[in-house]
Structure formats: structure tokens, C-alpha cells
Write a protein that holds these residues in place. Structure first.
Motif, PDB file in Angstrom:
ATOM      1  N   ALA A 193      43.219  36.526  28.103  1.00  0.00           N
ATOM      2  CA  ALA A 193      42.009  35.738  28.374  1.00  0.00           C
ATOM      3  C   ALA A 193      42.114  35.022  29.720  1.00  0.00           C
ATOM      4  CB  ALA A 193      41.787  34.730  27.254  1.00  0.00           C
ATOM      5  N   ARG A 194      43.275  34.473  30.006  1.00  0.00           N
ATOM      6  CA  ARG A 194      43.484  33.800  31.291  1.00  0.00           C
ATOM      7  C   ARG A 194      43.404  34.798  32.443  1.00  0.00           C
ATOM      8  NH1 ARG A 194      49.090  31.229  30.720  1.00  0.00           N
ATOM      9  NH2 ARG A 194      48.712  30.613  32.900  1.00  0.00           N
ATOM     10  N   GLY A 195      43.950  35.989  32.225  1.00  0.00           N
ATOM     11  CA  GLY A 195      43.906  37.019  33.265  1.00  0.00           C
ATOM     12  C   GLY A 195      42.497  37.475  33.555  1.00  0.00           C
ATOM     13  N   MET A 196      41.697  37.659  32.508  1.00  0.00           N
ATOM     14  CA  MET A 196      40.309  38.058  32.704  1.00  0.00           C
ATOM     15  C   MET A 196      39.546  36.970  33.452  1.00  0.00           C
ATOM     16  SD  MET A 196      37.937  40.351  32.222  1.00  0.00           S
ATOM     17  CE  MET A 196      38.217  41.416  30.785  1.00  0.00           C
ATOM     18  N   ALA A 197      39.787  35.706  33.103  1.00  0.00           N
ATOM     19  CA  ALA A 197      39.107  34.597  33.775  1.00  0.00           C
ATOM     20  C   ALA A 197      39.486  34.540  35.257  1.00  0.00           C
ATOM     21  CB  ALA A 197      39.460  33.278  33.091  1.00  0.00           C
ATOM     22  N   ALA A 198      40.767  34.753  35.557  1.00  0.00           N
ATOM     23  CA  ALA A 198      41.214  34.729  36.953  1.00  0.00           C
ATOM     24  C   ALA A 198      40.588  35.872  37.741  1.00  0.00           C
ATOM     25  CB  ALA A 198      42.739  34.816  37.006  1.00  0.00           C
ATOM     26  N   THR A 199      40.485  37.036  37.108  1.00  0.00           N
ATOM     27  CA  THR A 199      39.878  38.189  37.767  1.00  0.00           C
ATOM     28  C   THR A 199      38.414  37.924  38.080  1.00  0.00           C
ATOM     29  OG1 THR A 199      41.397  39.767  36.736  1.00  0.00           O
ATOM     30  CG2 THR A 199      39.281  40.626  37.481  1.00  0.00           C
ATOM     31  N   GLU A 200      37.690  37.379  37.110  1.00  0.00           N
ATOM     32  CA  GLU A 200      36.267  37.104  37.312  1.00  0.00           C
ATOM     33  C   GLU A 200      36.054  36.003  38.354  1.00  0.00           C
ATOM     34  OE1 GLU A 200      34.883  36.339  33.351  1.00  0.00           O
ATOM     35  OE2 GLU A 200      34.514  38.469  32.969  1.00  0.00           O
ATOM     36  N   ALA A 201      37.053  35.129  38.518  1.00  0.00           N
ATOM     37  CA  ALA A 201      36.959  34.067  39.520  1.00  0.00           C
ATOM     38  C   ALA A 201      37.408  34.546  40.897  1.00  0.00           C
ATOM     39  CB  ALA A 201      37.796  32.868  39.090  1.00  0.00           C
ATOM     40  N   GLY A 202      37.911  35.784  40.968  1.00  0.00           N
ATOM     41  CA  GLY A 202      38.383  36.319  42.242  1.00  0.00           C
ATOM     42  C   GLY A 202      39.708  35.746  42.689  1.00  0.00           C
ATOM     43  N   ASP A 203      40.475  35.187  41.766  1.00  0.00           N
ATOM     44  CA  ASP A 203      41.780  34.588  42.072  1.00  0.00           C
ATOM     45  C   ASP A 203      42.856  35.662  41.947  1.00  0.00           C
ATOM     46  OD1 ASP A 203      44.118  33.154  42.265  1.00  0.00           O
ATOM     47  OD2 ASP A 203      43.514  31.561  40.898  1.00  0.00           O
TER      48      ASP A 203
ATOM     49  N   TRP B  56      54.460  44.083  43.729  1.00  0.00           N
ATOM     50  CA  TRP B  56      54.166  44.332  45.145  1.00  0.00           C
ATOM     51  C   TRP B  56      53.118  45.435  45.272  1.00  0.00           C
ATOM     52  CZ3 TRP B  56      57.573  47.459  48.961  1.00  0.00           C
ATOM     53  CH2 TRP B  56      57.219  47.164  50.295  1.00  0.00           C
ATOM     54  N   TYR B  57      53.272  46.486  44.468  1.00  0.00           N
ATOM     55  CA  TYR B  57      52.314  47.587  44.514  1.00  0.00           C
ATOM     56  C   TYR B  57      50.976  47.188  43.891  1.00  0.00           C
ATOM     57  CZ  TYR B  57      56.256  50.725  45.590  1.00  0.00           C
ATOM     58  OH  TYR B  57      57.337  51.355  46.159  1.00  0.00           O
ATOM     59  N   TYR B  58      51.007  46.328  42.878  1.00  0.00           N
ATOM     60  CA  TYR B  58      49.782  45.977  42.162  1.00  0.00           C
ATOM     61  C   TYR B  58      48.895  45.026  42.950  1.00  0.00           C
ATOM     62  CZ  TYR B  58      46.639  44.583  38.396  1.00  0.00           C
ATOM     63  OH  TYR B  58      45.527  44.344  37.639  1.00  0.00           O
ATOM     64  N   THR B  59      49.513  44.148  43.749  1.00  0.00           N
ATOM     65  CA  THR B  59      48.741  43.134  44.466  1.00  0.00           C
ATOM     66  C   THR B  59      47.585  43.715  45.285  1.00  0.00           C
ATOM     67  OG1 THR B  59      50.627  41.612  44.550  1.00  0.00           O
ATOM     68  CG2 THR B  59      48.879  41.265  46.165  1.00  0.00           C
ATOM     69  N   PRO B  60      47.799  44.784  46.067  1.00  0.00           N
ATOM     70  CA  PRO B  60      46.678  45.291  46.888  1.00  0.00           C
ATOM     71  C   PRO B  60      45.562  45.942  46.078  1.00  0.00           C
ATOM     72  CG  PRO B  60      48.813  46.040  47.729  1.00  0.00           C
ATOM     73  CD  PRO B  60      49.048  45.500  46.367  1.00  0.00           C
ATOM     74  N   VAL B  61      45.830  46.330  44.829  1.00  0.00           N
ATOM     75  CA  VAL B  61      44.804  47.034  44.052  1.00  0.00           C
ATOM     76  C   VAL B  61      44.271  46.198  42.892  1.00  0.00           C
ATOM     77  CG1 VAL B  61      45.728  49.296  44.670  1.00  0.00           C
ATOM     78  CG2 VAL B  61      46.487  48.201  42.541  1.00  0.00           C
ATOM     79  N   ALA B  62      44.716  44.954  42.780  1.00  0.00           N
ATOM     80  CA  ALA B  62      44.298  44.117  41.647  1.00  0.00           C
ATOM     81  C   ALA B  62      42.788  43.956  41.593  1.00  0.00           C
ATOM     82  CB  ALA B  62      44.985  42.752  41.726  1.00  0.00           C
ATOM     83  N   ALA B  63      42.179  43.739  42.758  1.00  0.00           N
ATOM     84  CA  ALA B  63      40.723  43.562  42.779  1.00  0.00           C
ATOM     85  C   ALA B  63      40.024  44.858  42.393  1.00  0.00           C
ATOM     86  CB  ALA B  63      40.274  43.104  44.165  1.00  0.00           C
ATOM     87  N   ARG B  64      40.552  45.976  42.841  1.00  0.00           N
ATOM     88  CA  ARG B  64      39.932  47.258  42.530  1.00  0.00           C
ATOM     89  C   ARG B  64      40.057  47.594  41.040  1.00  0.00           C
ATOM     90  NH1 ARG B  64      40.989  52.494  46.339  1.00  0.00           N
ATOM     91  NH2 ARG B  64      40.546  50.866  47.860  1.00  0.00           N
ATOM     92  N   ARG B  65      41.174  47.224  40.449  1.00  0.00           N
ATOM     93  CA  ARG B  65      41.352  47.462  39.006  1.00  0.00           C
ATOM     94  C   ARG B  65      40.421  46.544  38.212  1.00  0.00           C
ATOM     95  NH1 ARG B  65      42.599  49.942  35.666  1.00  0.00           N
ATOM     96  NH2 ARG B  65      44.657  49.690  34.753  1.00  0.00           N
ATOM     97  N   GLY B  66      40.271  45.298  38.674  1.00  0.00           N
ATOM     98  CA  GLY B  66      39.288  44.382  38.121  1.00  0.00           C
ATOM     99  C   GLY B  66      39.307  44.213  36.606  1.00  0.00           C
ATOM    100  N   ARG B  67      38.114  44.129  36.030  1.00  0.00           N
ATOM    101  CA  ARG B  67      37.956  43.885  34.594  1.00  0.00           C
ATOM    102  C   ARG B  67      38.562  44.997  33.757  1.00  0.00           C
ATOM    103  NH1 ARG B  67      34.326  40.464  32.194  1.00  0.00           N
ATOM    104  NH2 ARG B  67      34.161  42.011  30.521  1.00  0.00           N
ATOM    105  N   SER B  68      38.491  46.223  34.257  1.00  0.00           N
ATOM    106  CA  SER B  68      38.962  47.353  33.444  1.00  0.00           C
ATOM    107  C   SER B  68      40.424  47.199  33.053  1.00  0.00           C
ATOM    108  CB  SER B  68      38.754  48.672  34.192  1.00  0.00           C
ATOM    109  OG  SER B  68      39.518  48.711  35.377  1.00  0.00           O
TER     110      SER B  68
END
Length: 242
Positions: free
Chosen positions: A122-132, A169-181
């Protein structure tokens, strides 16, 4: 004085400065504050961290030994730029380890532990939606580590820990692209663990890690497109050709 029949008394030692600098620089690399291919100037890093150049030089040697930094004679130190093959191999190993972790977690997790996973999700989804992105990446790493912990397999945990930093390290650049999914996949995984369905948990984790692997390699290909093969023109045969 008291006697110690078990041997010499251990005296806690302070962490060498080079190791503290190593950890600080590594975090800057993983978080992307020091970018791939960036020239690392000792004097600038020393000023940034408030230390002398010597521990920075020693830390760069340590980072080079672990593949985070490339040292080029006469040019200096540069943040390593992983190749597609390196990333593919590491993310493939990660998929194997975490698939097994999920399978075992479904067998062993208690209701209380499942609720901890749900809270992280739940915290991860909230951070993603906040663009953090920083918080998203940190919580993603924490959730995966928690699943591995629930496997109750110490050897598996040790192996997963060895690759977790590089995965972050590998996940950081694609975290936004992975997003909610990504977090929706996490939620489905947690449901399978809660149901005690080891097979389903393993299947979801395998697909989840494969999605991240595919997205990362796709991004790498976009940044470094392969050079087209040169067109070879056939020479016309002349009258002197046999």
C-alpha cells in the motif's frame, strides 16, 4: 582482573573511513545521483563527503573490485555502465532466486506477516502515485526482501542479498515506467502467499521479475541502439574475372 578462559576479549573497532566512503559512494551510484559513465573526480568527491582524497581513492579501488566503477589508466575513474548482457544475466538469476522465495513464502507466512506485506504494498502504491521514485524504489526493495525472509531459507536469503543492491540500481531508472502495474503484481503475489498457494505465488513472481527484466532491457536498447550492419555491395564481375 577477570579471567577470560574463552580467549582474548573482543574490542569493537570503528569502521575504517574508506568503508564509510565506499558505502556513501555506492548509495550515490545506486540512487542515480552519480550517473552511469560519469567521470569521478577524487577532489570533488572528497569535498562532497567532507573527507580527504585518500579514503576516496581507496573506496574507488574497492568499488572497482566489485564492478561498480571502471578505472582507466591515465583517464581516471568512471561509474560503470552495465551492458545488456550483464543486466540480463543478473536479472535472470534474480528471477530464479525470488521465484523460489515466493514459493516457500506461501508455505510459511503467517497472517501477521502477510499483513506486513500488504502494508508495504500500500505504501509503495501511494509513493508511485505521488511520483516519489526514491521511496518507490526503496519500498520495492524492502518488499522483495521481506518475501525472501518469509522463505525461512537462510542460504536463499544470503544469495538474494548479494544481488539486491544491483537489482535496485537496475530498477531505479525503470520504476516510473513500471508504475502501478508493478504494485498490482505485488498485490496479486501477496494474495497467493496469503492463500498458501505456492505454485501460484511462484508463477506470479516469475512473471513479475520477467516484466522488470524486459522493461529494463528495452530501455537499455533505446538508450544504446545497435549500429546497423554495413551494407555489403557485390562487386560486378568484369571480363577479367574468372
Amino acid at each position: 582482573m577477570p579471567s577470560h578462559s574463552g580467549g582474548a576479549m573482543k574490542i569493537p573497532r570503528p569502521i575504517p573511513l574508506r568503508e564509510s566512503v565506499f558505502e556513501a559512494l555506492l548509495e550515490l551510484i545506486i540512487s542515480g545521483q552519480l550517473t552511469r559513465g560519469q567521470h569521478l573526480v577524487e577532489s570533488e568527491l572528497a569535498a562532497l563527503l567532507g573527507v580527504s582524497r585518500q579514503p576516496v581513492r581507496e573506496a574507488l579501488q574497492l568499488l572497482s573490485g566489485e564492478g561498480w566503477v571502471d578505472l582507466h589508466p591515465g583517464q581516471g575513474a568512471f561509474v560503470h555502465s552495465p551492458t545488456a548482457e550483464e543486466a540480463d544475466q543478473l536479472l535472470a538469476v534474480r528471477a530464479l532466486l525470488e521465484t523460489e522465495s515466493a514459493r516457500l513464502a506461501a508455505r510459511h507466512a503467517t497472517a501477521e506477516e502477510v499483513e506486513r506485506l500488504r502494508a508495504l504494498c500500500a505504501r509503495g502504491m501511494a509513493a508511485t502515485e505521488a511520483g516519489d521514485i526514491d521511496t518507490t524504489v526503496a519500498l520495492n526493495s524492502e518488499l522483495h526482501a521481506a518475501v525472501t525472509e518469509l522463505s525461512r531459507n537462510a542460504v536463499l536469503g544470503d544469495l538474494a542479498a548479494q544481488v539486491s543492491r544491483r537489482v535496485r540500481w537496475y530498477y531505479t531508472p525503470v520504476a516510473a515506467r513500471r508504475g502501478r502495474s508493478s504494485w498490482e503484481e505485488h498485490a496479486a503475489l501477496i494474495d497467493a502467499i496469503a492463500d498458501g498457494d505456492a505454485g501460484q505465488a511462484a508463477t506470479i513472481m516469475r512473471a513479475h521479475t520477467e516484466h522488470t527484466r524486459t522493461v529494463y532491457l528495452s530501455r537499455l536498447a533505446e538508450e544504446h541502439p545497435a549500429s546497423p550492419e554495413p551494407v555489403r555491395r557485390r562487386r560486378r564481375r568484369g571480363p577479367l574475372d574468372s
